[in-house]
Scaffold this active site. Structure first.
Site, mmCIF file in Angstrom:
data_model
loop_
_atom_site.group_PDB
_atom_site.id
_atom_site.type_symbol
_atom_site.label_atom_id
_atom_site.label_comp_id
_atom_site.label_asym_id
_atom_site.label_seq_id
_atom_site.Cartn_x
_atom_site.Cartn_y
_atom_site.Cartn_z
ATOM 1 N N GLU A 102 18.231 -6.722 26.031
ATOM 2 C CA GLU A 102 19.134 -5.653 25.553
ATOM 3 C C GLU A 102 19.292 -4.613 26.649
ATOM 4 O O GLU A 102 18.449 -4.526 27.550
ATOM 5 C CB GLU A 102 18.577 -4.956 24.293
ATOM 6 C CG GLU A 102 18.071 -5.864 23.230
ATOM 7 C CD GLU A 102 19.107 -6.844 22.704
ATOM 8 O OE1 GLU A 102 18.700 -7.849 22.119
ATOM 9 O OE2 GLU A 102 20.315 -6.616 22.917
ATOM 10 N N HIS A 119 11.997 2.036 13.590
ATOM 11 C CA HIS A 119 11.991 0.881 12.663
ATOM 12 C C HIS A 119 10.772 -0.008 12.919
ATOM 13 O O HIS A 119 10.016 -0.343 11.994
ATOM 14 C CB HIS A 119 13.277 0.083 12.868
ATOM 15 C CG HIS A 119 13.370 -1.172 12.035
ATOM 16 N ND1 HIS A 119 14.079 -1.245 10.851
ATOM 17 C CD2 HIS A 119 12.826 -2.409 12.222
ATOM 18 C CE1 HIS A 119 13.955 -2.464 10.338
ATOM 19 N NE2 HIS A 119 13.194 -3.195 11.147
ATOM 20 N N GLU A 120 10.532 -0.387 14.188
ATOM 21 C CA GLU A 120 9.439 -1.324 14.469
ATOM 22 C C GLU A 120 8.082 -0.688 14.176
ATOM 23 O O GLU A 120 7.167 -1.356 13.679
ATOM 24 C CB GLU A 120 9.510 -1.805 15.921
ATOM 25 C CG GLU A 120 10.786 -2.557 16.264
ATOM 26 C CD GLU A 120 11.102 -3.712 15.299
ATOM 27 O OE1 GLU A 120 12.298 -3.976 15.054
ATOM 28 O OE2 GLU A 120 10.154 -4.313 14.754
ATOM 29 N N HIS A 123 7.098 -1.162 10.757
ATOM 30 C CA HIS A 123 6.405 -2.456 10.544
ATOM 31 C C HIS A 123 4.966 -2.368 11.018
ATOM 32 O O HIS A 123 4.047 -2.850 10.336
ATOM 33 C CB HIS A 123 7.112 -3.565 11.323
ATOM 34 C CG HIS A 123 8.430 -3.985 10.796
ATOM 35 N ND1 HIS A 123 8.670 -4.171 9.460
ATOM 36 C CD2 HIS A 123 9.613 -4.215 11.428
ATOM 37 C CE1 HIS A 123 9.945 -4.545 9.287
ATOM 38 N NE2 HIS A 123 10.534 -4.584 10.472
ATOM 39 N N HIS A 129 10.882 -4.879 5.243
ATOM 40 C CA HIS A 129 12.296 -4.467 5.289
ATOM 41 C C HIS A 129 12.703 -3.912 3.935
ATOM 42 O O HIS A 129 12.202 -4.329 2.909
ATOM 43 C CB HIS A 129 13.180 -5.643 5.673
ATOM 44 C CG HIS A 129 13.184 -5.891 7.138
ATOM 45 N ND1 HIS A 129 13.419 -7.124 7.701
ATOM 46 C CD2 HIS A 129 12.951 -5.051 8.189
ATOM 47 C CE1 HIS A 129 13.342 -7.051 9.025
ATOM 48 N NE2 HIS A 129 13.047 -5.780 9.354
#
Lengths: 370, 85
Positions: A102, A119-120, A123, A129
């Site tokens: 990316e 976001h990660e 986790h 999710h």
């Protein structure tokens, strides 16, 4: 929100992270800054603290990698899968990997490293999710204005279900982050009502509640009021002297007595006297001065006589005609101290009941101390 | 007779292949491999998994690879599965 199977969590409050290697897309200090801010988003709403280390094994090891990178989940080139992370645990547990194919950015021309990192790390702390599109834990990437990014109520509920709330003395890095989603300038409410000495502001699956006179608010889930109560409440009102609170969604309504959902509810709104053409209620408010309830549907309103228990004749009427300065439609309304507080999207209008005019216009989020 | 000189997969076949990979990655799709039962069973399994994914994303639950479903599948995303597997 979802949790990982077996509900893995970190059993300690101070968690270390280490950035193993750096993407060439950004200056190293920008990468450090992005992750430091991303971890802070989560430490602001939990008792957790995070510390970056530069050698040895950290709890959360962060790396940028291409394709196959010694775990069973190869990356796939630009876009597609941006990153992944593992649930709390030893070894690979908690680690977060970012696809080096990316073009990582601090802005919006490519995947924003800060947003993907938040976001990660969710986790890495044990969140799965979420199917809530406003949650950072929603699986698909979409660009959010990272400058005013806030965790959604769903995110907060999820992480606090694992680690609890921040300790009282802990001052969040960003005070308005105590109610992160609430302080969104575009905040609008599904329904609002007084409940005893408090005011409940319903939104999605949650409600903020606060003492009428206090700027501080707390958040709870609607299901905590009663497992059979629906989310996305559309209208609510209280008859304080009976300790009754009515909740409306689509063509049904529920009654809570002393905040206890009553049996043999929900009932049909048509039993109140609405024509079958009315499918849902936008807002409702009980006026103790007249002992009448006003139901707002589209650009019209009905008036219900709570003593005689039926709709007054001669309704519906146009909102704009009988409530000057309000409408044509409204989202929510509550009555307090001889005033109606009408919510229309992100606007709040304070309306003097007897003088029949708007006396103040504010932002909806003002009511939550923002 | 004539034979086609190229055997490029059709766009639909591409979509199906992409969807299978997506559902295997994030929804634990496991295709039946025994030839005798493969076709019909696989179609049902695939349809169920598409429905599961549509339900998760709040899309219209059709069990078909319609446009909105394929659009969602093509969005950049996190590599962690959406459901337990």
């Amino acid at each position: 929100y979802q949790l990982f199977p077996g509900r893995p969590v970190w059993k300690k409050r101070l968690i270390t992270y280490r950035i193993n290697n750096y993407t060439p897309d950004l200056k190293p200090e920008d990468v450090d800054d992005a992750f430091q801010k991303a971890f802070q988003v989560w430490s602001d709403v939990t008792p957790l603290k995070f510390r970056q280390i530069h050698e040895n094994e950290a709890d959360i090891m962060i790396q940028f990698a291409l394709r196959e990178h010694r775990d069973a989940y190869p990356f796939d080139g630009p876009w597609g899968i941006l990153a992944h992370a593992f649930a709390p645990g030893a070894g690979l547990g908690g680690d977060a990997h970012f696809d080096e194919a990316e073009t990582w950015t601090k802005g919006r021309k490519g995947p924003n490293l800060f947003l993907v990192a938040v976001h990660e790390i969710g986790h890495s702390l044990g969140l799965g999710h979420s199917s809530d599109t406003s949650a950072i834990m929603f699986p698909s990437y979409r660009h959010i204005d990272y400058k005013i990014f806030r965790l959604s109520a769903d995110d907060i509920h999820g992480i606090q279900s694992l680690y609890g709330r921040p300790e009282k003395h802990q001052v969040p890095s960003n005070p308005s982050n105590t109610n992160p989603a609430a302080c969104d300038p575009n905040m609008s409410f599904d329904a609002v009502t007084t409940v005893g000495d408090k005011i409940f502001f319903f939104k999605d699956r949650f409600f903020w509640w606060k003492l009428a006179e206090s700027p501080k608010s707390s958040i709870s889930s609607i299901s905590s009021l009663g497992p059979n109560l629906p989310s996305h409440i559309q209208a609510a009102y209280e008859i304080a002297d009976r300790s009754h609170v009515f909740l409306f969604k689509d063509d049904k309504y529920w009654l809570m007595n002393n905040l206890k959902p009553q049996l043999n509810y929900p009932k049909s709104i048509h039993s109140l006297g609405f024509p079958s053409s009315v499918k849902k209620i936008d807002a409702a408010v009980f006026n103790p001065l007249f002992y009448k309830t006003y139901f707002f549907v589209g650009n019209k309103f009905w008036r219900y006589d709570e003593r005689r228990q039926f709709m007054d004749p001669g309704y519906p009427k146009l909102i704009t005609t009988y409530f000057p300065g309000i409408g044509p439609k409204i989202d929510a309304v509550f009555y307090y101290n001889r005033h109606y507080y009408f919510f229309q999207g992100s606007k709040l209008r304070k309306y003097h009941v007897l003088a029949q005019r708007v006396i103040e216009s504010l932002k909806s989020s003002t009511v939550l101390g923002c | 007779g004539t034979a086609s000189l190229t055997n490029y997969p059709s766009p639909e076949e591409n979509d199906v292949a992409f969807a299978q990979r997506y559902l295997a990655n994030f929804y634990g799709l496991e295709m039946e491999t025994t030839p005798m039962t493969k076709m019909k069973v696989n179609r049902n399994i695939m349809e169920n998994k598409i429905q599961e994914m549509q339900k998760f994303f709040g899309l219209k639950v059709t069990g078909q690879l319609d446009t909105s479903t394929l659009d969602m599948m093509h969005r950049p995303r996190c590599g962690v599965p959406d459901v337990e597997n």
